[in-house]
Design a protein around this motif. Sequence first.
Motif, mmCIF file in Angstrom:
data_model
loop_
_atom_site.group_PDB
_atom_site.id
_atom_site.type_symbol
_atom_site.label_atom_id
_atom_site.label_comp_id
_atom_site.label_asym_id
_atom_site.label_seq_id
_atom_site.Cartn_x
_atom_site.Cartn_y
_atom_site.Cartn_z
ATOM 1 N N VAL A 44 24.212 8.929 6.579
ATOM 2 C CA VAL A 44 25.582 8.405 6.675
ATOM 3 C C VAL A 44 25.689 7.056 5.974
ATOM 4 O O VAL A 44 26.663 6.776 5.258
ATOM 5 N N LEU A 45 24.672 6.214 6.143
ATOM 6 C CA LEU A 45 24.668 4.903 5.506
ATOM 7 C C LEU A 45 24.586 5.020 3.989
ATOM 8 O O LEU A 45 25.216 4.250 3.256
ATOM 9 N N HIS A 46 23.824 5.996 3.485
ATOM 10 C CA HIS A 46 23.755 6.219 2.038
ATOM 11 C C HIS A 46 25.131 6.559 1.478
ATOM 12 O O HIS A 46 25.516 6.073 0.404
ATOM 13 N N ARG A 47 25.863 7.415 2.193
ATOM 14 C CA ARG A 47 27.206 7.782 1.722
ATOM 15 C C ARG A 47 28.126 6.565 1.685
ATOM 16 O O ARG A 47 28.967 6.432 0.786
ATOM 17 N N LEU A 48 27.959 5.664 2.639
ATOM 18 C CA LEU A 48 28.740 4.426 2.645
ATOM 19 C C LEU A 48 28.382 3.553 1.451
ATOM 20 O O LEU A 48 29.256 2.996 0.774
ATOM 21 N N MET A 49 27.080 3.436 1.161
ATOM 22 C CA MET A 49 26.635 2.580 0.061
ATOM 23 C C MET A 49 27.116 3.105 -1.297
ATOM 24 O O MET A 49 27.358 2.323 -2.227
ATOM 25 N N ARG A 50 27.255 4.417 -1.440
ATOM 26 C CA ARG A 50 27.755 4.975 -2.699
ATOM 27 C C ARG A 50 29.160 4.474 -3.002
ATOM 28 O O ARG A 50 29.493 4.180 -4.164
ATOM 29 N N GLU A 51 29.985 4.387 -1.969
ATOM 30 C CA GLU A 51 31.350 3.881 -2.164
ATOM 31 C C GLU A 51 31.324 2.427 -2.618
ATOM 32 O O GLU A 51 32.104 2.013 -3.483
ATOM 33 N N PHE A 52 30.405 1.639 -2.043
ATOM 34 C CA PHE A 52 30.275 0.237 -2.455
ATOM 35 C C PHE A 52 29.918 0.124 -3.935
ATOM 36 O O PHE A 52 30.507 -0.653 -4.683
ATOM 37 N N THR A 53 28.932 0.893 -4.351
ATOM 38 C CA THR A 53 28.454 0.792 -5.739
ATOM 39 C C THR A 53 29.548 1.164 -6.727
ATOM 40 O O THR A 53 29.756 0.471 -7.743
ATOM 41 N N LYS A 54 30.271 2.245 -6.473
ATOM 42 C CA LYS A 54 31.356 2.651 -7.379
ATOM 43 C C LYS A 54 32.448 1.578 -7.434
ATOM 44 O O LYS A 54 32.987 1.276 -8.510
#
Length: 626
Positions: free
Chosen positions: A260-270
């Motif tokens: 779940v945290l990985h999916r959150l971090m993807r939004e940050f990077t984009k």
Amino acid sequence: MLNSVFNWFERIYPPTELAKNPHPPQGVKDFYVYFLKQFRWGLLAKMTLVAIGATIDAMIPVFLGQIVDLVSNESPGNIFTSHGAMLLGFALVIILRPAAFTLSSLVHFHTIFPPMMGRTRWQSHWHVVRQSWAYFQRDFAGRIASKIMETGNSLESSTMQAIDSVWYMVIFLIVAITVLINVEPVFVLPLLVWLIVYLGIMTRFLPRIAKRSKDNSEARSVVTGRIVDCYTNIQTLKTFASSKFEDEYVAGSVKNHTNVLHRLMREFTKMWTLLFLINAVLMVSVGYMALYFWNEGMITAGKLATIIPFVWQTVNISGWILEVATNIFRDYGTVQDGVDTIARPITMLDADDAEELDADKAGIEFKNVHFAYDADKTTDKPRVIENLNLNIKPGEKIGLIGRSGAGKSTLINLLLRLFDAQSGEIRIDGQRIDEVTQDSLRRAIGFVSQDTSLLHRSVGENIKYGRPNASDEDMIAAAKQAKIHDVILGLEDENGNKGYDARVGERGVKLSGGQRQRIAIARVLLKDAPILILDEATSALDSEVEAAIQEQLQHLMTNKTVIAIAHRLSTIAAMDRLLVMDQGRIVEQGTHEELLKAKGHYASLWHRQSGGFANMEGADPAIPSG
């Protein structure tokens, strides 16, 4: 002197004050408003001070541009004599900045931050602890506590970050755009285009971050709940040698949280990649325009020195604001997740006109009572209590008997109003228990259960829990009656506290089951309520201690209405009346001798009894433990 200043700001909002309506509302927006309006004047002061600071920051490039023009147009030696008043004005405005931010810090870190976080947690706990017993049966205690702690922190954090950064940028951009219109209106165009794209990025990504953050908060709470569940039941974990199973149980939640945290971090990077791109385009385009206009003689060097720092400041602030905005939405998601747990309506409230229970005589009546777990009045689930009618006279001693699941403990839970019956009435001295206050009802009942758990406090605090204003002499007398005084005198905890000051550990884990039960009996002895409920009160005691305590319980039962549950029938055979329950009904009642003569269910249990325990075979596993 400085401490006096701190004290003044810190005393404005007490952290444990309740709101006029002490129940937080459902809905995340209403939840925010509920708490923020309690700090409205402090928040207004904070916003005013931040606006002053942002205005001063936005004016610095203007001052810089005017100074560059002065330097360009004046001969050395004349600047202070010709423009001293203006330069002094610039200096005074800039000196005002630390004063504004110091006051802002005092309001933030002393008036708002600690009490807002504390009050949010306190009021949330105050509401949650008044939920029904069923509420806590359906959830992890650790998860609920985690929600309360995280929600209080996230609500305060998101609010103050919004004021410190988003509100700051709003004021800064208003001043910046106003200045650029006066300096050279054309330079507002690229800034407006950038602002539209910037808001588009925030509009697209921040709601997604909020949703991912809510999922992340829930996954993190599950990890906390499972870890706390392991610690709470560490003895079971150890004795069943289930470390591998528990590792997998906790590891599964950790892996899920990481995903779940990985999916959150993807939004940050984009989001950050797009921000870096539009900031670079803004800097290059405005920089080229400013140099072109200066090269063509369309703006002065001072205006050039105003425009470029403005854009540079805007670019720097945009990154800061976006980072803060992600934190705000992440905190918002945490609050949203917490609201689902914290702000549930309390299902078992006192009636608006509820009165104090007057249990002077302590007569008890059950009339046509029906009850099923997890059912409302419109459902037709299997009932644990079926059309129960029971009249217990004042001062009568009743023994409850029946196989596991017969409904004995459920009957007690209904009398304590831990659950409400779907239909029927329960009265004490003619007063319906759902029409009196729950506190007054439970003050009238002394309860010793077979599953005794103590508070992680001192022995003395545990014994006095039913009567906190009792004297130490009364407390010791109760302990002596419960045959636990000598044991208490020999206790010592890891901090060196001895005797009645020694702490007992979580749920009383530092004591044996028999010691915990004797402390619970001492607590009820000290409470001295008119109604006494004993649910296997001596089941954890050895025979010698049980015999000694039985004498004290006989003394305790004098002039009280008593309901006692026991599988060892010999412990309740001398009661005034014995009630045999089966499948939620009273199937037999009478004295010990009468029931033996009847040769029914009770007589069967009595004759099958071996080693002091009734044979529990034949219990219906579909019925919750009664």
